[in-house]
Design a protein around this motif. Structure first.
Motif, PDB file in Angstrom:
ATOM      1  N   ALA A 577      17.500  43.382  12.454  1.00  0.00           N
ATOM      2  CA  ALA A 577      16.851  44.625  11.933  1.00  0.00           C
ATOM      3  C   ALA A 577      17.682  45.852  12.670  1.00  0.00           C
ATOM      4  N   HIS A 578      18.396  45.745  13.585  1.00  0.00           N
ATOM      5  CA  HIS A 578      19.065  46.904  14.090  1.00  0.00           C
ATOM      6  C   HIS A 578      20.758  46.981  13.753  1.00  0.00           C
ATOM      7  N   GLY A 579      21.090  45.852  12.769  1.00  0.00           N
ATOM      8  CA  GLY A 579      22.500  45.940  12.383  1.00  0.00           C
ATOM      9  C   GLY A 579      23.485  45.362  12.924  1.00  0.00           C
ATOM     10  N   THR A 580      23.135  44.459  13.930  1.00  0.00           N
ATOM     11  CA  THR A 580      24.212  43.666  14.308  1.00  0.00           C
ATOM     12  C   THR A 580      25.041  42.678  13.315  1.00  0.00           C
ATOM     13  N   LYS A 581      26.100  42.597  13.660  1.00  0.00           N
ATOM     14  CA  LYS A 581      27.171  41.873  12.684  1.00  0.00           C
ATOM     15  C   LYS A 581      27.199  40.444  13.123  1.00  0.00           C
ATOM     16  N   LEU A 582      26.592  40.016  14.169  1.00  0.00           N
ATOM     17  CA  LEU A 582      26.704  38.711  14.496  1.00  0.00           C
ATOM     18  C   LEU A 582      26.188  37.663  13.629  1.00  0.00           C
ATOM     19  N   CYS A 583      26.555  36.487  13.540  1.00  0.00           N
ATOM     20  CA  CYS A 583      26.033  35.394  12.806  1.00  0.00           C
ATOM     21  C   CYS A 583      25.154  34.220  13.748  1.00  0.00           C
ATOM     22  N   ASP A 609      34.098  33.724  14.496  1.00  0.00           N
ATOM     23  CA  ASP A 609      33.934  32.309  14.679  1.00  0.00           C
ATOM     24  C   ASP A 609      33.155  31.713  13.727  1.00  0.00           C
ATOM     25  N   TYR A 610      32.213  32.285  13.213  1.00  0.00           N
ATOM     26  CA  TYR A 610      31.286  31.830  12.122  1.00  0.00           C
ATOM     27  C   TYR A 610      32.052  31.150  10.865  1.00  0.00           C
ATOM     28  N   ALA A 611      33.097  31.964  10.686  1.00  0.00           N
ATOM     29  CA  ALA A 611      33.864  31.893   9.491  1.00  0.00           C
ATOM     30  C   ALA A 611      34.819  30.570   9.785  1.00  0.00           C
ATOM     31  N   ARG A 612      35.366  30.643  11.263  1.00  0.00           N
ATOM     32  CA  ARG A 612      36.049  29.493  11.345  1.00  0.00           C
ATOM     33  C   ARG A 612      35.358  28.108  11.368  1.00  0.00           C
ATOM     34  N   ASP A 618      27.795  24.356   7.919  1.00  0.00           N
ATOM     35  CA  ASP A 618      27.024  23.978   6.769  1.00  0.00           C
ATOM     36  C   ASP A 618      26.280  22.450   6.712  1.00  0.00           C
ATOM     37  N   VAL A 619      27.145  21.863   7.124  1.00  0.00           N
ATOM     38  CA  VAL A 619      26.893  20.399   7.149  1.00  0.00           C
ATOM     39  C   VAL A 619      25.780  20.146   8.308  1.00  0.00           C
TER      40      VAL A 619
END
Length: 677
Positions: A577-583, A609-612, A618-619
């Protein structure tokens, strides 16, 4: 036997006899007690407060609330304590022990006393305080409160000659009736342990208490919060207010009740604090007995053998150093040997104390030092040409044993706390005990200081407040004392930066620690009490409350998933809600130890790290969905495909195999029940 050897033997024997006479004569008692207190302080951080013990206090906030909301002055009506008993009766608490004397009828009339008594009779496990006077007489509660008690317990403290409470009695006997001490009253209610309590009370036994660092370790609850929670529970308020505590959180918990407001509470001197709440000694008694952490003194005969051993060591240092005097640096061997001896005596005393054994440290140090000094003096007189060097060396050796402690007392700070939503951070080093066993104290201290320094810099630069260090553990929070609307984002992003920094330092730290260093971090966002907690002379800016407990549990829950950073759903939502870019990767609906209501927990990570890791994540999400549905066979198949790449998947694979062997529970909701803290 050579004359020099005979002289050394006489010196050693003389030092031993002198030490033994002074010890048995009580000359060392004062310093020994102070050394005992220092050992207690230094080792207190290695002992955690028992989670099955809770304390409820009438603090200033409770007094103000009762005055403004209910019109209660002090003392409160007895019906207030009756409501508190009813709350814990509904909770299924193991007992409620009141560190308060009800020796006069209620100012609010006989019906007020009867209200409290009725609650006690209904609960059946209320321990009420009695007090023994110096003349041996007993002060009992008034009727009908006295007869309603499940147990009448002694609250008289056992103090040593210097007024410090280091011991506690199991109880007293008056006119043939046993009054166990308040601290062991919970054991007296249990049919399995009641005979043990009775035996110790009859024998007049005492227990040397093991204290934790402070009463804050037990995370006190305010009487205001308990009463508000009872009123909400009694009136079937739905939904139950988030800032209150549902009774089931106190199931099987031993609850102690005391007064903790300025000008009202009783204080006593303990090894860890000169202004320690009296109720804390009762809690420490229960914690000590229940967890077997009692301090036991070394038997007198063994103490005498120790004095003889250390006297011999003191003499041996000078003898061994004397063999090196032909070398140009030989004079340094005296100092090196003396320093090693001091470290060994001190280390033995503190390590044994941590193990629950009280070794006579001052007398042992006296025997070693006096034997060393006498042997040096003997060598000085027999070898006059070395007089100057020995005097010079000795003066340096003695100064190396002096430890100066500077205690800063911020006199402008005032006691008090406020309820505020904060983000709480707990971290701990994985396998730190194993790491510490492989390093000497200097290496360990240097390693720990460098690690904690780097982590602390990141937390402080993000606007966080450092609460405390507990060994390798670091505790911090955001949004107090400075208000930070984005406190959850700050806390999470600081946690990720701390992990990234540790990744950068791991190779260097591993060279020093002999093992790779990883840290586990748990974060939660919720309402807690923050402020200067303690007494007017000893306090810390800290936090307390159920939300703090949950953050600590999440740090430990990482072990069960093979993760290193975990946060609650509340923290995740606030950060987003406060704009973090973390996943975030959803890990589980987890039921942590001490809480019956499951919380959804997540693993935060950077975008990169999330993209990698996205294909694996997803699995994992597919497998988690099947697990929630109770399709363990399908979930097992999904998790097995990534178990070698993803520790949480491997953990779920194990859990699926366990659950697949039994019928699906009718109330299955996909909850991961934590089996340990």
């Amino acid at each position: 036997m050579k004359k020099s050897n005979r002289s050394r033997l006489f010196v050693t024997a003389g030092v031993f006899v002198c030490t033994a006479v002074l010890y048995l004569g009580g000359v060392f008692s004062f310093l020994e007690n102070k050394s005992y207190d220092d050992r207690m302080k230094k080792t207190a951080g290695h002992f955690r407060a028992d989670d099955s013990i809770a304390i409820v206090v009438v603090d200033q906030q409770s007094l103000d609330w009762a005055k403004e909301t209910l019109g209660w002055g002090w003392p409160w009506p007895r019906s207030a304590y009756g409501d508190i008993v009813r709350y814990f009766n509904a909770a299924g608490a193991s007992c409620v022990a009141f560190d308060m004397l009800y020796t006069e009828p209620s100012l609010y009339g006989a019906e007020d006393d009867e209200d409290f008594a009725a609650a006690n009779r209904e609960f059946g496990r209320t321990a009420l305080a009695t007090h023994f006077l110096n003349g041996g007489d007993i002060i009992l509660p008034v009727e009908p409160i006295q007869s309603s008690a499940g147990l009448l317990a002694n609250v008289l403290s056992t103090t040593d000659s210097d007024g410090i409470v280091r011991r506690a009695s199991w109880g007293h006997i008056y006119e043939g009736v046993q009054y166990p001490s308040l601290g062991v009253s919970v054991l007296a209610f249990d049919e399995d342990t009641a005979p043990v309590v009775a035996t110790h009370v009859y024998a007049g036994d005492t227990v040397r208490l093991r204290y934790t660092k402070s009463m804050d370790d037990y995370i006190p609850y305010s009487a205001m919060q308990i009463l508000q929670s009872w009123y909400a529970y009694r009136d079937n308020v739905s939904p139950f207010p988030e800032d209150l505590i549902e009774p089931e959180n106190f199931e099987d918990i031993a609850v102690f009740f005391g007064v903790y407001a300025p000008g009202l509470y009783d204080i006593c001197s303990t090894p860890v604090s000169q202004t320690y709440p009296g109720v804390g000694t009762h809690i420490s008694l229960l914690d000590t007995v229940r967890n077997g952490t009692e301090i036991r003194p070394v038997p007198s005969l063994l103490s005498l053998l120790l004095f003889a051993f250390f006297a011999c060591c003191g003499t041996a240092v000078v003898v061994l150093a004397g063999r090196q005097k032909k070398h140009s640096v030989g004079i340094l061997f005296d100092g090196l040997g003396f320093g090693i001896g001091i470290v060994l005596v001190t280390g033995a005393a503190y390590l044994l104390f941590a193990a629950g054994i009280w070794m006579p440290y001052v007398a042992s140090l006296f025997a070693f030092t006096m034997a060393f000094m006498a042997s040096v003096a003997l060598a000085y007189y027999s070898e006059g040409r070395q007089k100057k060097f020995i005097k010079h060396a000795f003066s340096q050796y003695l100064s190396s044993t002096v430890i100066d402690e500077l205690i800063a007392d911020p006199g402008l700070l005032k006691l008090g706390g406020e309820r505020r939503e904060i983000t709480i951070y707990f971290s701990d080093v994985q396998g730190f005990t194993t790491i510490s066993e492989g390093l000497d104290p200097a290496e360990l201290t240097s390693l720990l200081n460098d690690y904690l320094g780097e982590m602390t810099d990141i937390i402080l630069s993000s606007g966080g407040t450092l609460d405390k260090y507990e060994g390798d553990a670091l505790i911090a929070f955001w949004n107090a004392p400075i208000i930070e609307e984005d406190h959850a984002r700050r806390g999470l992003e600081a946690a990720i930066r701390c992990q990234q920094k540790l990744d950068e330092l791991r190779e260097e730290l591993q060279k020093r620690s002999k093992r790779p260093m990883f840290q586990r971090i748990g974060l939660n966002t919720g309402v807690a009490v923050v402020g200067n907690m303690g007494s007017s002379k000893h306090f810390n800016y800290t936090m307390l409350g159920d939300s703090v407990n949950l953050a600590a549990r999440l740090e430990g829950l990482n072990k069960q998933f093979g993760t290193y950073t975990m946060c609650s759903d509340t923290t995740r939502q606030e950060a987003l809600a406060h704009g973090t870019k973390l996943c975030f990767r959803e890990l589980a609906r987890a039921e942590v130890v001490g809480k019956k209501q499951a919380v959804t927990v997540f693993e935060p990570m950077s975008e990169a790290d999330y993209a990698r890791r996205k294909p694996v994540l997803d699995v994992f999400a597919q497998g988690l969905s099947l697990f929630y549905e109770g399709n363990f066979a399908g979930a097992e198949e999904v998790f097995s495909s990534i178990a070698d790449k993803d520790p949480p998947a491997a953990k779920y694979l194990e859990r699926c195999r366990e659950l697949a062997s039994a019928p699906l529970p009718a109330d299955w909701q996909g909850v991961w029940v934590a089996k340990s803290k």
